[in-house]
Design an enzyme around this catalytic site. Structure first.
Site, PDB file in Angstrom:
ATOM      1  CD  GLU A 119      -3.041  -0.982   2.222  1.00 25.90           C
ATOM      2  OE1 GLU A 119      -4.156  -0.467   2.003  1.00 25.90           O
ATOM      3  OE2 GLU A 119      -2.706  -1.431   3.336  1.00 25.90           O
ATOM      4  CD  GLU A 140      -3.675  -6.343   3.072  1.00 26.37           C
ATOM      5  OE1 GLU A 140      -3.008  -5.304   3.199  1.00 26.37           O
ATOM      6  OE2 GLU A 140      -3.799  -6.935   1.970  1.00 26.37           O
TER       7      GLU A 140
END
Length: 264
Positions: A119, A140
């Site tokens: 990210e 995730e």
């Protein structure tokens, strides 16, 4: 946890002190402070970020720290709903600042780059990756949560809606060459990643800083940057999942010896 070397007008920042290559809240504090230092520093025109370990950029955000946060929130009986957006703080702030920084930012991905680490890289302007057998992506969902620092909003802008959905829903990570083919990175380097990143940084540093700032602002503007509402929903729903029974169980499993976020 960060080290900074000045190479002419290019700042090389290494994630030098991350425990086993995992980002945590201290990393985020130092990143925020670093951006304060370089934002208006005329001596630094380009930033290059790379990992401090030979095989990792940032493995991902520490699941030990996430599990501890989940315990704290559950103990306080906190619940989360997009109707009550969670305030922006931590890594989401850093990622937004990277995008709006009036200076080019290069991620020199020297190894594993997943979760919060990817990210962070997504918020950089240019991503280079060393050739190798390591993972890049957002896994995730494998521990019952979702990317909480802009991953669901930024990945589709690089790879398209359909591919982003497939990768996020499966928690699928890729090797550098596939990342290049998908547009997740712009270049794969066979050797001397740092040399290549610094060469590119110096090329950019030789250009007009005002023109660089204006081009970055205009190009990012054409892509409709992630909406505040979308980012708010993401970080709120991230916490909603974080405090769920399933996520707590999966994170505990992940934190046992040999745990791997790609295959919990």
């Amino acid at each position: 946890q960060l080290s900074r070397e000045q190479h002419g007008r290019v700042a090389l920042i290494r994630f030098a002190g991350l425990p086993d290559g995992f980002m945590d809240e201290q990393t985020v504090v130092e990143l925020d402070s670093l951006l304060d230092e370089v934002e208006d520093d005329p001596a630094t025109r380009v930033l290059v970020f790379t990992g401090g370990l030979p095989d990792a950029f940032v493995r991902h955000y520490s699941v030990v720290k996430l599990a501890a946060l989940a315990d704290q929130l559950r103990h306080r009986g906190m619940t989360f709903d997009p109707a009550r957006p969670t305030p922006e703080r931590g890594l989401p702030v850093v990622c937004r600042r990277l995008e709006s920084l009036p200076k080019p930012v290069i991620a020199a991905i020297n190894g594993t780059c997943m979760g919060g680490g990817f990210e962070f890289a997504l918020a950089c302007d240019i991503r280079l990756a060393i050739e190798g057998s390591y993972s890049i992506g957002l896994p995730e969902i494998n521990i019952g949560i979702l990317p909480g620092a802009g991953g669901t909003q930024r990945l589709p802008r690089l790879v398209g809606l359909g591919r982003a959905l497939e990768m996020l829903l499966r928690g699928r990570t890729v090797l550098p060459r596939e990342a290049l083919a998908l547009g997740m990175v712009q270049e794969v380097v066979d050797r001397d990643l740092i040399g290549r990143a610094l060469a590119l940084g110096n090329e950019l540093a030789a250009k007009s800083p005002l023109a660089l700032a204006h081009i970055k602002r205009l190009v990012r503007g054409t892509m409709s940057p992630p909406s505040p509402a979308g980012l708010a929903d993401e970080r709120t729903l991230f916490l909603d999942l974080l405090v769920s029974d399933e996520a707590v169980e999966l994170m505990a499993k992940m934190n046992r010896p040999g745990g791997d976020i790609r295959k919990v």
